[in-house]
Design a protein around this motif. Structure first.
Motif, mmCIF file in Angstrom:
data_model
loop_
_atom_site.group_PDB
_atom_site.id
_atom_site.type_symbol
_atom_site.label_atom_id
_atom_site.label_comp_id
_atom_site.label_asym_id
_atom_site.label_seq_id
_atom_site.Cartn_x
_atom_site.Cartn_y
_atom_site.Cartn_z
ATOM 1 N N ASN A 26 0.828 -1.211 0.000
ATOM 2 C CA ASN A 26 0.000 0.000 0.000
ATOM 3 C C ASN A 26 0.859 1.257 0.000
ATOM 4 N N TYR A 30 0.828 4.038 -2.989
ATOM 5 C CA TYR A 30 0.519 5.452 -2.743
ATOM 6 C C TYR A 30 1.707 6.349 -3.086
ATOM 7 N N ALA A 68 -13.161 3.425 8.654
ATOM 8 C CA ALA A 68 -12.740 4.029 7.383
ATOM 9 C C ALA A 68 -12.556 5.539 7.435
ATOM 10 N N SER A 78 -9.255 5.268 2.005
ATOM 11 C CA SER A 78 -9.619 4.496 0.818
ATOM 12 C C SER A 78 -9.760 3.010 1.147
ATOM 13 N N VAL A 79 -10.788 2.391 0.539
ATOM 14 C CA VAL A 79 -11.024 0.959 0.731
ATOM 15 C C VAL A 79 -9.908 0.139 0.091
ATOM 16 N N ARG A 80 -9.076 0.821 -0.731
ATOM 17 C CA ARG A 80 -7.948 0.142 -1.361
ATOM 18 C C ARG A 80 -7.013 -0.459 -0.308
ATOM 19 N N TYR A 81 -6.854 0.224 0.839
ATOM 20 C CA TYR A 81 -5.911 -0.245 1.854
ATOM 21 C C TYR A 81 -6.251 -1.632 2.380
ATOM 22 N N GLU A 124 -5.043 3.421 -11.456
ATOM 23 C CA GLU A 124 -5.341 4.761 -10.964
ATOM 24 C C GLU A 124 -4.609 5.854 -11.740
#
Ligand SMILES: [Zn+2]
Length: 259
Positions: A26, A30, A68, A78-81, A124
């Motif tokens: 992650n 990022y 969250a 972000s739900v990506r994590y 992204e």
């Protein structure tokens, strides 16, 4: 030592280790597109810049416990994590079960992590950072000495994977006078070739082109995007490579029996 553990314990340990690796992935996802260091400083809220404490850094669990949101500025996380952490945990457990301990397991896990990072960043940012693909080519080649693939097959994979996409990119540019494929895709398929050899690299390219075309046509038919809305090809290469590296050998032998 770890293979002497009861299977369930070993799988849980692999998943827990995978979740920790996922939280590092992650950081890569990022920071790499922003050109920031991935080792320094420690994690902070991207919104209010406050440094995170240890209990805000626990994979998946922190996301759920914090509902969250950042504890100080309430900016959404972000739900990506948790998604990347859970995916990496599942990948480590499945790979441990499928390959068992050894050089092939290590090679496939490093490869899988690289693919996951490239997939997320390309989706992204439409970008495939050299910081992943170039070292990836070297690491994949180095692994080939220990995984049974062999350095010749790996080297042919690098040249063929990179070469085919380079020619496609050049050809597209000569005909259309605009860039259709980036050099990032070229380096990425060279990396795939280094890890899995030339046969599975061709399979990767076929799967990526097929699924990319399918989704592209779907978008055009549903009028959600024209021919011009560039779909990041790297995301399809990542999916194709993951499929080729796992079920690819079975698919190839089935195909060869048909001939
Ligand atoms: Zn914050």
């Amino acid at each position: 030592m770890i293979d002497a553990l009861p299977p369930v314990v070993a799988l849980a340990a692999a998943a827990a280790f995978g979740a920790l690796v996922g939280s590092f992935l992650n950081v890569c996802i990022y920071r790499l597109p922003l050109g920031k260091s991935i080792v320094w400083p420690s994690s902070a809220c991207p919104h209010c810049d406050r440094e995170l404490s240890w209990y805000e850094n626990i994979p998946v669990a922190s996301f759920l416990a914090l509902r969250a949101r950042c504890r100080t500025c309430a900016a959404p996380i972000s739900v990506r994590y948790p998604l990347i952490e859970a995916l990496t945990a599942a990948m480590f457990a499945l790979a441990w079960w499928y390959y068992g301990p050894g050089p092939l397991l290590a090679s496939r896990l490093v490869f899988g992590c690289a693919l996951l990072v490239l997939f997320a960043i390309d989706l992204e940012h439409h970008l495939l950072p050299d910081a992943i693909t170039l070292p990836g080519i070297l690491v994949g080649f180095a692994f080939s000495f220990f995984t049974g693939l062999g350095w010749k097959d790996s080297l042919i994979g690098i040249v063929l994977g990179g070469g085919v996409l380079y020619l496609v990119a050049r050809g597209y540019y000569l005909v259309r006078r605009e860039e259709g494929l980036g050099m990032g895709d070229v380096k990425m398929l060279a990396m795939v070739g280094a890890f899995v050899g030339w046969e599975l690299t061709l399979l990767t390219l076929m799967l990526a082109s097929f699924s990319g075309t399918l989704i592209g046509v779907g978008l055009i038919v549903s009028k959600r995007g024209g021919m011009k809305s560039a779909l990041p090809f790297g995301t399809f290469l990542a999916l194709g490579a993951a499929a080729a590296a796992t079920v690819g050998p079975a698919v190839l032998s089935w195909y060869l029996r048909l001939l």
